[in-house]
Scaffold this motif. Structure first.
Motif, PDB file in Angstrom:
ATOM      1  N   MET A  99      -3.878   4.913   6.159  1.00  0.00           N
ATOM      2  CA  MET A  99      -4.438   4.139   5.294  1.00  0.00           C
ATOM      3  C   MET A  99      -3.328   3.765   3.901  1.00  0.00           C
ATOM      4  SD  MET A  99      -7.000   2.488   6.767  1.00  0.00           S
ATOM      5  CE  MET A  99      -7.598   1.699   5.050  1.00  0.00           C
ATOM      6  N   GLY A 100      -2.876   4.912   3.593  1.00  0.00           N
ATOM      7  CA  GLY A 100      -1.954   4.742   2.448  1.00  0.00           C
ATOM      8  C   GLY A 100      -0.665   3.777   2.551  1.00  0.00           C
ATOM      9  N   ILE A 101      -0.043   4.070   3.736  1.00  0.00           N
ATOM     10  CA  ILE A 101       0.834   3.350   4.055  1.00  0.00           C
ATOM     11  C   ILE A 101       0.578   1.995   4.452  1.00  0.00           C
ATOM     12  CG2 ILE A 101       3.035   2.959   5.895  1.00  0.00           C
ATOM     13  CD1 ILE A 101       2.851   5.998   6.436  1.00  0.00           C
ATOM     14  N   LEU A 102      -0.296   1.873   5.015  1.00  0.00           N
ATOM     15  CA  LEU A 102      -1.049   0.111   5.340  1.00  0.00           C
ATOM     16  C   LEU A 102      -1.220  -0.291   4.001  1.00  0.00           C
ATOM     17  CD1 LEU A 102      -1.890  -1.992   7.198  1.00  0.00           C
ATOM     18  CD2 LEU A 102      -4.145  -0.746   7.036  1.00  0.00           C
ATOM     19  N   CYS A 103      -1.790   0.312   3.093  1.00  0.00           N
ATOM     20  CA  CYS A 103      -2.233  -0.434   1.816  1.00  0.00           C
ATOM     21  C   CYS A 103      -0.867  -0.646   0.958  1.00  0.00           C
ATOM     22  CB  CYS A 103      -3.087   0.429   0.898  1.00  0.00           C
ATOM     23  SG  CYS A 103      -4.765   0.351   1.533  1.00  0.00           S
ATOM     24  N   LEU A 104       0.014   0.343   0.945  1.00  0.00           N
ATOM     25  CA  LEU A 104       1.326   0.183   0.353  1.00  0.00           C
ATOM     26  C   LEU A 104       2.178  -1.166   0.678  1.00  0.00           C
ATOM     27  CD1 LEU A 104       3.170   1.071  -1.970  1.00  0.00           C
ATOM     28  CD2 LEU A 104       4.347   2.687  -0.299  1.00  0.00           C
ATOM     29  N   SER A 105       2.161  -1.210   1.958  1.00  0.00           N
ATOM     30  CA  SER A 105       2.887  -2.166   2.734  1.00  0.00           C
ATOM     31  C   SER A 105       2.201  -3.667   2.525  1.00  0.00           C
ATOM     32  CB  SER A 105       3.203  -2.079   4.069  1.00  0.00           C
ATOM     33  OG  SER A 105       3.675  -0.764   4.305  1.00  0.00           O
ATOM     34  N   LEU A 106       0.901  -3.801   2.557  1.00  0.00           N
ATOM     35  CA  LEU A 106      -0.022  -4.935   2.367  1.00  0.00           C
ATOM     36  C   LEU A 106       0.233  -5.263   0.916  1.00  0.00           C
ATOM     37  CD1 LEU A 106      -3.341  -4.226   4.454  1.00  0.00           C
ATOM     38  CD2 LEU A 106      -1.194  -5.889   5.017  1.00  0.00           C
ATOM     39  N   THR A 107       0.169  -4.269  -0.040  1.00  0.00           N
ATOM     40  CA  THR A 107       0.241  -4.709  -1.584  1.00  0.00           C
ATOM     41  C   THR A 107       1.634  -5.364  -1.781  1.00  0.00           C
ATOM     42  OG1 THR A 107      -1.074  -2.701  -2.182  1.00  0.00           O
ATOM     43  CG2 THR A 107       0.312  -3.677  -3.897  1.00  0.00           C
ATOM     44  N   ALA A 108       2.647  -4.761  -1.228  1.00  0.00           N
ATOM     45  CA  ALA A 108       4.044  -5.352  -1.426  1.00  0.00           C
ATOM     46  C   ALA A 108       3.875  -6.698  -1.056  1.00  0.00           C
ATOM     47  CB  ALA A 108       5.042  -4.502  -0.956  1.00  0.00           C
ATOM     48  N   SER A 109       3.292  -6.783   0.447  1.00  0.00           N
ATOM     49  CA  SER A 109       3.397  -8.277   1.128  1.00  0.00           C
ATOM     50  C   SER A 109       2.438  -9.178   0.418  1.00  0.00           C
ATOM     51  CB  SER A 109       2.822  -7.989   2.285  1.00  0.00           C
ATOM     52  OG  SER A 109       2.625  -9.458   3.095  1.00  0.00           O
ATOM     53  N   GLY A 110       1.357  -8.868  -0.078  1.00  0.00           N
ATOM     54  CA  GLY A 110       0.436  -9.887  -0.940  1.00  0.00           C
ATOM     55  C   GLY A 110       0.983 -10.076  -2.249  1.00  0.00           C
ATOM     56  N   LEU A 111       1.770  -9.147  -2.910  1.00  0.00           N
ATOM     57  CA  LEU A 111       2.298  -9.728  -4.144  1.00  0.00           C
ATOM     58  C   LEU A 111       3.403 -10.898  -4.009  1.00  0.00           C
ATOM     59  CD1 LEU A 111       2.868  -6.287  -6.069  1.00  0.00           C
ATOM     60  CD2 LEU A 111       1.039  -8.072  -6.713  1.00  0.00           C
ATOM     61  N   TYR A 112       4.107 -10.530  -3.014  1.00  0.00           N
ATOM     62  CA  TYR A 112       5.305 -11.725  -2.602  1.00  0.00           C
ATOM     63  C   TYR A 112       4.482 -12.946  -2.291  1.00  0.00           C
ATOM     64  CZ  TYR A 112       9.519 -13.712  -0.706  1.00  0.00           C
ATOM     65  OH  TYR A 112      10.417 -14.530  -0.311  1.00  0.00           O
ATOM     66  N   CYS A 113       3.440 -12.873  -1.399  1.00  0.00           N
ATOM     67  CA  CYS A 113       2.821 -14.100  -1.083  1.00  0.00           C
ATOM     68  C   CYS A 113       2.422 -14.716  -2.161  1.00  0.00           C
ATOM     69  CB  CYS A 113       1.693 -13.852  -0.184  1.00  0.00           C
ATOM     70  SG  CYS A 113       2.398 -13.509   1.396  1.00  0.00           S
ATOM     71  N   VAL A 114       1.467 -14.088  -3.090  1.00  0.00           N
ATOM     72  CA  VAL A 114       1.054 -14.771  -4.386  1.00  0.00           C
ATOM     73  C   VAL A 114       1.996 -15.068  -5.176  1.00  0.00           C
ATOM     74  CG1 VAL A 114      -0.547 -14.592  -6.257  1.00  0.00           C
ATOM     75  CG2 VAL A 114      -1.146 -13.526  -4.183  1.00  0.00           C
ATOM     76  N   ASP A 115       2.887 -14.373  -5.565  1.00  0.00           N
ATOM     77  CA  ASP A 115       4.245 -14.669  -6.842  1.00  0.00           C
ATOM     78  C   ASP A 115       5.189 -15.542  -6.075  1.00  0.00           C
ATOM     79  OD1 ASP A 115       3.177 -12.926  -8.764  1.00  0.00           O
ATOM     80  OD2 ASP A 115       4.581 -11.503  -8.443  1.00  0.00           O
TER      81      ASP A 115
END
Length: 359
Positions: A99-115
Motif C-alpha cells: 500500500m505504501g508503494i502504491l500510494c507513493l506511485s499514485l501520488t506522483a501520478s496524481g500530481l502530474y495529472c493535476v499539474d
C-alpha cells in the motif's frame, strides 16, 4: 478488522488524499472551462515554487527521479525482509509495504495529472491566438521551406564553427541568451508573456539521448531541463520549446511551432539560425513525403555549413537507434494519447501546418 484499520491508518488516509487528487483531475478534464480554471491555478503554483527550485544551479527533478527509483528499491527490500522475519504477521507486512508503494506511485501520478495533464484539455496556443493548423498544398509547403532556406543562408555564415565546419557556439553562451528569446513574440501574443529563468542543464543528458529526449519540463518543480549532450545547433530552439511548456502550453506540436517562431523572431542570430534549422527539418521532412523531386531540389540548394550541421545532427541521433529509444518513444507516445493527443508522436507533424499558416 478495527485493529487492522487502526494499524494502517496513515496509509489509508494517504490513499483517500490521493483519490481526492484524482478527483480534481477528473473535474479538470470534464470541460474546457474546468480545464482552464484548474490550469490557471496550477500555473500560478508552478510559477511560485519554481522560484525556489531555480535557486539550485542543477536540475533538482533529475535527482528527485533518482531518489524515487532508489526509494522504490529500498521499499521492496524492506518488504522482502518483513516477509522473512515477521512470522505470523506476513499479511500485515505485505499489506503495509504494498500500500505504501502504491500510494507513493499514485501520488506522483496524481500530481502530474493535476499539474500538467489538465493542460492538454485547456485552451492551447491555437485557440488563444486564432492561428490554426490548416491543410497544406504542396506549393505552399515548398514556398515556406524555401523561405526557411533563404533565412538559414543569411544566418549560417554568422555562426562560429569548428574545424569541421560544424556549429560551435559555446553552450554557456546559448543558455545565457535564453531569457530573452520570447521578448519579440510576446509583443505579438501577450498571453505568452512571463519572466523566464535560465533553464537547467541535465546531468544525465547522455541517458536522455538514449531515450530520444532533447529536454523536458517538470511540473513537479517548474524547471525546464535541457539535454546538453545532443548537438548544440538545435539547443537554442530546444530551449525555446521547453520555455513554451513553461508557459502552460502542453501540446508538443504547438511548442515546436512556438520554439521556431520565438527563436526566429529573436534578436540573437544564434537563436535565429537554430529556429530556422529546426523549422527547415520539420518542413523538409514533410516536403520529402509530399514530393521527393521538390525536396531534392531544395536540399541541393543548401550551403555546406548547413549541410555540415544536418549531417552531424543525423549522425548523433543515429547511434541511439536501438531498443531503449524505441521503448521510450512508445511509452511517450502512449502517454500523449492518454491525455487526448490522439495522434501520439505523429501529432508533431501538425507543426508543419502551423508553420505554413503563420509564415
Amino acid at each position: 478488522m478495527k485493529a487492522f484499520l487502526k494499524r494502517h491508518k496513515v496509509v489509508h488516509i494517504w490513499l483517500l488524499a490521493v483519490l481526492a487528487l484524482f478527483g480534481v483531475y477528473w473535474y479538470g478534464i470534464s470541460s474546457p472551462a474546468a480545464a482552464n480554471a484548474v490550469s490557471a491555478v496550477t500555473q500560478k503554483l508552478k510559477d511560485g515554487y519554481a522560484g525556489f527550485w531555480y535557486l539550485f544551479p542543477f536540475s533538482v527533478v533529475e535527482w528527485f527521479y533518482a531518489a524515487f527509483i532508489v526509494g522504490i528499491g529500498a521499499w521492496l527490500v524492506v518488504l522482502i525482509y518483513r516477509l522473512r522475519t515477521w512470522k505470523g504477521r506476513r499479511l500485515q507486512a505485505a499489506y503495509g509495504c504494498v500500500m505504501g508503494i502504491l500510494c507513493l506511485s499514485l501520488t506522483a501520478s496524481g500530481l502530474y495529472c493535476v499539474d500538467w495533464g489538465v493542460n492538454y484539455y485547456a485552451d492551447g496556443f491555437q485557440v488563444k491566438s486564432g492561428i490554426y493548423a490548416q491543410p497544406v498544398a504542396v506549393d505552399e509547403l515548398e514556398r515556406v521551406t524555401l523561405y526557411f532556406v533563404e533565412k538559414l543562408e543569411e544566418t549560417a555564415n554568422q555562426i562560429p564553427r569548428d574545424e569541421d565546419g560544424v556549429f560551435a557556439v559555446p553552450r554557456d553562451d546559448i543558455f545565457a541568451g535564453s531569457t530573452r528569446v520570447y521578448d519579440k513574440l510576446t509583443q505579438e501574443f501577450p498571453f505568452l508573456a512571463r519572466q523566464d529563468r535560465v533553464p537547467k542543464k541535465m546531468f544525465f543528458s547522455r541517458l536522455f539521448s538514449a531515450m530520444n529526449f532533447t529536454g523536458f519540463y517538470s511540473p513537479y518543480t517548474g524547471e525546464s531541463n535541457l539535454n546538453v549532450d545532443s548537438p548544440a545547433c538545435l539547443l537554442p530552439a530546444n530551449i525555446a520549446h521547453e520555455l513554451a511548456h513553461q508557459r502552460g502550453i502542453a501540446s508538443e506540436q504547438e511548442c515546436n511551432f512556438l520554439a521556431i517562431a520565438a527563436a526566429t523572431a529573436s534578436d540573437d542570430v544564434v537563436y535565429q539560425y537554430s529556429g530556422y534549422l529546426m523549422g527547415y527539418i520539420q518542413l523538409s521532412n514533410a516536403l520529402y513525403r509530399a514530393d521527393y523531386d521538390r525536396w531534392a531540389a531544395v536540399r541541393g540548394s543548401l550551403s555546406e555549413e548547413i549541410l555540415a550541421d544536418l549531417r552531424y545532427h543525423s549522425a548523433y541521433w543515429a547511434q541511439f537507434d536501438g531498443l531503449t529509444a524505441q521503448v521510450s518513444t512508445k511509452i511517450y507516445d502512449s502517454s500523449l494519447k492518454s491525455y487526448g493527443q490522439v495522434d501520439g508522436i505523429q501529432s508533431y507533424g501538425t507543426v508543419v501546418d502551423l508553420l505554413v499558416a503563420y509564415y
